[in-house]
Design a protein around this motif. Structure first.
Motif, PDB file in Angstrom:
ATOM      1  N   VAL A  93       0.839  -1.196   0.000  1.00 49.89           N
ATOM      2  CA  VAL A  93       0.000   0.000   0.000  1.00 49.89           C
ATOM      3  C   VAL A  93       0.876   1.248   0.000  1.00 49.89           C
ATOM      4  O   VAL A  93       2.073   1.197   0.278  1.00 49.89           O
ATOM      5  N   VAL A  94       0.243   2.377  -0.315  1.00 48.70           N
ATOM      6  CA  VAL A  94       0.919   3.677  -0.327  1.00 48.70           C
ATOM      7  C   VAL A  94       0.535   4.422   0.946  1.00 48.70           C
ATOM      8  O   VAL A  94      -0.649   4.646   1.205  1.00 48.70           O
ATOM      9  N   THR A  95       1.558   4.813   1.738  1.00 47.49           N
ATOM     10  CA  THR A  95       1.272   5.497   3.007  1.00 47.49           C
ATOM     11  C   THR A  95       1.867   6.903   3.083  1.00 47.49           C
ATOM     12  O   THR A  95       1.701   7.584   4.094  1.00 47.49           O
ATOM     13  N   GLY A  96       2.550   7.346   2.024  1.00 46.02           N
ATOM     14  CA  GLY A  96       3.091   8.697   2.025  1.00 46.02           C
ATOM     15  C   GLY A  96       3.288   9.209   0.616  1.00 46.02           C
ATOM     16  O   GLY A  96       3.614   8.435  -0.294  1.00 46.02           O
ATOM     17  N   LEU A  97       3.078  10.517   0.422  1.00 46.95           N
ATOM     18  CA  LEU A  97       3.233  11.148  -0.884  1.00 46.95           C
ATOM     19  C   LEU A  97       4.051  12.429  -0.739  1.00 46.95           C
ATOM     20  O   LEU A  97       3.919  13.162   0.247  1.00 46.95           O
ATOM     21  N   GLY A  98       4.859  12.716  -1.760  1.00 45.64           N
ATOM     22  CA  GLY A  98       5.600  13.971  -1.802  1.00 45.64           C
ATOM     23  C   GLY A  98       5.818  14.406  -3.234  1.00 45.64           C
ATOM     24  O   GLY A  98       5.881  13.564  -4.136  1.00 45.64           O
ATOM     25  N   ALA A  99       5.939  15.703  -3.456  1.00 44.74           N
ATOM     26  CA  ALA A  99       6.162  16.199  -4.824  1.00 44.74           C
ATOM     27  C   ALA A  99       6.719  17.612  -4.785  1.00 44.74           C
ATOM     28  O   ALA A  99       6.337  18.416  -3.932  1.00 44.74           O
ATOM     29  N   ILE A 100       7.608  17.880  -5.717  1.00 44.01           N
ATOM     30  CA  ILE A 100       8.022  19.254  -6.025  1.00 44.01           C
ATOM     31  C   ILE A 100       8.002  19.347  -7.542  1.00 44.01           C
ATOM     32  O   ILE A 100       8.727  18.617  -8.232  1.00 44.01           O
ATOM     33  N   THR A 101       7.138  20.190  -8.067  1.00 42.12           N
ATOM     34  CA  THR A 101       6.829  20.186  -9.498  1.00 42.12           C
ATOM     35  C   THR A 101       6.690  21.610 -10.030  1.00 42.12           C
ATOM     36  O   THR A 101       6.620  22.565  -9.258  1.00 42.12           O
ATOM     37  N   PRO A 102       6.574  21.761 -11.352  1.00 40.71           N
ATOM     38  CA  PRO A 102       6.309  23.087 -11.921  1.00 40.71           C
ATOM     39  C   PRO A 102       4.965  23.681 -11.509  1.00 40.71           C
ATOM     40  O   PRO A 102       4.732  24.877 -11.717  1.00 40.71           O
ATOM     41  N   LYS A 123       5.169  23.135  -4.967  1.00 43.22           N
ATOM     42  CA  LYS A 123       6.336  22.548  -4.315  1.00 43.22           C
ATOM     43  C   LYS A 123       5.992  21.587  -3.183  1.00 43.22           C
ATOM     44  O   LYS A 123       6.855  21.216  -2.394  1.00 43.22           O
ATOM     45  N   THR A 124       4.736  21.158  -3.124  1.00 44.80           N
ATOM     46  CA  THR A 124       4.290  20.083  -2.236  1.00 44.80           C
ATOM     47  C   THR A 124       3.265  19.254  -3.000  1.00 44.80           C
ATOM     48  O   THR A 124       2.715  19.720  -4.012  1.00 44.80           O
ATOM     49  N   ALA A 125       2.967  18.072  -2.478  1.00 43.86           N
ATOM     50  CA  ALA A 125       1.956  17.249  -3.145  1.00 43.86           C
ATOM     51  C   ALA A 125       0.585  17.929  -3.175  1.00 43.86           C
ATOM     52  O   ALA A 125      -0.083  17.929  -4.217  1.00 43.86           O
ATOM     53  N   PRO A 126       0.106  18.530  -2.075  1.00 46.97           N
ATOM     54  CA  PRO A 126      -1.191  19.227  -2.146  1.00 46.97           C
ATOM     55  C   PRO A 126      -1.183  20.396  -3.134  1.00 46.97           C
ATOM     56  O   PRO A 126      -2.172  20.612  -3.859  1.00 46.97           O
ATOM     57  N   VAL A 159       1.654   9.828  -8.360  1.00 45.49           N
ATOM     58  CA  VAL A 159       1.030  10.669  -7.334  1.00 45.49           C
ATOM     59  C   VAL A 159      -0.296  11.232  -7.852  1.00 45.49           C
ATOM     60  O   VAL A 159      -1.304  11.247  -7.135  1.00 45.49           O
ATOM     61  N   ALA A 160      -0.317  11.673  -9.111  1.00 52.26           N
ATOM     62  CA  ALA A 160      -1.554  12.202  -9.700  1.00 52.26           C
ATOM     63  C   ALA A 160      -2.652  11.147  -9.725  1.00 52.26           C
ATOM     64  O   ALA A 160      -3.822  11.447  -9.431  1.00 52.26           O
ATOM     65  N   CYS A 161      -2.305   9.914 -10.070  1.00 47.60           N
ATOM     66  CA  CYS A 161      -3.294   8.823 -10.096  1.00 47.60           C
ATOM     67  C   CYS A 161      -3.882   8.582  -8.708  1.00 47.60           C
ATOM     68  O   CYS A 161      -5.098   8.412  -8.545  1.00 47.60           O
ATOM     69  N   ILE A 162      -3.013   8.560  -7.707  1.00 48.91           N
ATOM     70  CA  ILE A 162      -3.470   8.293  -6.338  1.00 48.91           C
ATOM     71  C   ILE A 162      -4.377   9.414  -5.850  1.00 48.91           C
ATOM     72  O   ILE A 162      -5.421   9.159  -5.229  1.00 48.91           O
ATOM     73  N   LEU A 163      -4.006  10.643  -6.145  1.00 52.18           N
ATOM     74  CA  LEU A 163      -4.842  11.765  -5.713  1.00 52.18           C
ATOM     75  C   LEU A 163      -6.150  11.830  -6.501  1.00 52.18           C
ATOM     76  O   LEU A 163      -7.181  12.257  -5.968  1.00 52.18           O
ATOM     77  N   ALA A 164      -6.134  11.385  -7.753  1.00 51.46           N
ATOM     78  CA  ALA A 164      -7.382  11.298  -8.522  1.00 51.46           C
ATOM     79  C   ALA A 164      -8.340  10.319  -7.861  1.00 51.46           C
ATOM     80  O   ALA A 164      -9.561  10.570  -7.808  1.00 51.46           O
ATOM     81  N   MET A 165      -7.819   9.213  -7.337  1.00 55.50           N
ATOM     82  CA  MET A 165      -8.671   8.255  -6.625  1.00 55.50           C
ATOM     83  C   MET A 165      -9.158   8.836  -5.308  1.00 55.50           C
ATOM     84  O   MET A 165     -10.316   8.648  -4.925  1.00 55.50           O
TER      85      MET A 165
END
Length: 415
Positions: free
Chosen positions: A7-16, A19-22, A351-357
């Motif tokens: 399972v996935v228990t943590g998410l992180g992202a820094i993107t264009p 600079k956070t997953a939210p 990360v996008a797929c998980i947040l879409a769900m």
């Protein structure tokens, strides 16, 4: 031997887009383009003068200056995303001998490699290289630094398979947990190739859009007028964990990772197989591994780079694999907003797929203006606006130069 659930228990992202997953998710929801004129160097003489950079990035916001100078920007991005995912997963108290890091990067420390080579070429021939040059340049520096910072002593390595790199890292981490070689894995990928050599090299391949007057409209997957991809940068991170281990410590569970597939086009070093045969195979492999049918999938986050050949080949493959069920899918390319993060693409798209769900909302494919007559108009490409829909199963596709194909499948968690 029965395979353990992951399972996935943590998410992180820094993107264009943030600079956070939210913050990244907010940008995806809103259909924001991350493309703008390049600021990292003077691109005046380049055919492409824009990219999807991480906006207002200052390493001093994240690292002590002495520490930051020892790391290439791709490693910095990796640490930032991984730190967010690790904090999100709240891994305090876990057995660090059973926590590993598998990271993906297609290129590694290109900024550092370029800087040192230019400095040497402009000198008098005396080799005066930075003592941190090699550790900054090598692609495994991100996984190594994440492991060192958090004292994770489990499996630790990097996957490098061009634009499929971070999806391959996710599958590798998945398998280490399934096979009881670790309980927790930090995985994902990062890239920072917005440099003179990165932009110039891809321009020489005629792979990138040259829509310099309207960069925010340049990444347009599935549009008839698409003219190449837009280079992006950043990182995405996931904490994967064995299901019973996560339950026992009361972890928040985002989704279950249920399958992954790999294949090769065996066709050309840069061009995709125009019939999409390798892509057919990778999606079939992922579905088989997940133990589901095409009818079970609700959403595909496609590779969809906005290249004339690649987009069409992937759509052909989807129709071959899914048949009539293809018309029930939502399909979208979030690269229309983030640009192409190369080795980091699979991670931020997972990360996008998980947040879409999580939100039951499919992020859009923006910048659609003209239908491509070669693509079936009955398919739902989620053009221009995010679409509400219950997403129980999501697939993420990533493909790389060399013919590397990878698909991963996530499902809403069930008991």
């Amino acid at each position: 031997m029965s395979l353990r659930r992951v399972v996935v228990t943590g998410l992180g992202a820094i993107t264009p887009l943030g600079k956070t997953a939210p913050a990244y998710w907010e940008g995806l929801k809103a259909g924001v383009s991350g493309a703008a004129p390049i600021t990292r160097f003077d691109a005046t003489k380049f055919k492409t003068r824009f990219a999807c950079e991480v906006k207002d990035y200052n390493p001093d916001d994240y690292f002590e200056r002495k520490e930051g100078r020892k790391m290439d920007i791709f490693t910095q991005f990796g640490l930032i995303a991984a730190d967010e995912a690790i904090q999100d997963a709240n891994l305090e108290g876990v057995d660090k001998d059973r926590v590993g890091v598998i990271w993906g990067s297609g290129i590694g420390g290109l900024t550092s490699l370029q800087a040192e080579c230019i400095a040497f070429a402009n000198g008098d021939g005396t080799p005066r290289f930075n003592p941190f040059f090699i550790p900054k340049m090598i692609a495994d520096s991100a996984s190594g630094n994440i492991s060192i910072k958090h004292k994770f002593r489990g499996p630790n390595f990097v996957t490098t398979s061009a634009c499929a790199s971070s999806s391959d890292s996710i599958i590798s981490a998945f398998n280490y947990i399934r096979l009881n070689m670790a309980d927790v894995m930090v995985t994902g990928g990062s890239e920072a190739a917005v440099t003179e050599s990165g932009v110039g090299g891809f321009n020489a391949l005629k792979a990138m859009s040259e829509r310099n007057d309207t960069p925010e409209l340049a990444s347009r997957p599935y549009d008839k007028e698409r003219d190449g991809f837009v280079l992006g940068e950043g990182a995405g991170a996931l904490v994967l964990e064995e299901y019973e281990h996560a339950k026992a410590r009361g972890a928040k569970i985002y989704a279950e990772l249920i399958g992954g597939g790999m294949s090769a086009d065996a066709y050309h070093i840069t061009a995709p197989d125009p019939e999409g045969n390798g892509v057919v195979l990778v999606m079939q492999n992922a579905l088989r591994d997940a133990g589901i049918t095409p009818a079970d999938v609700d959403y595909i986050n496609t590779h969809g780079t906005s290249t004339p050949l690649g987009d069409g080949a992937e759509v052909k493959a989807i129709q071959k694999v899914f048949g009539e069920d293809a018309y029930k899918l939502n399909i979208s390319s979030t690269k229309s907003m983030t640009g192409h993060l190369l080795g980091g693409a699979g991670a931020i798209e997972a990360v996008a797929c998980i947040l879409a769900m999580q939100h039951n909302l499919v992020p859009p494919t923006i910048n659609h203006f003209t239908d491509d007559p070669e693509l079936d108009p009955k398919l739902n490409f989620t053009f221009n606006t995010a679409q509400p829909r219950e997403v129980n199963v999501a697939m993420s596709n990533t493909f790389g130069f060399g013919g590397h194909n990878t698909s991963v499948i996530f499902r809403k968690i069930s008991a």
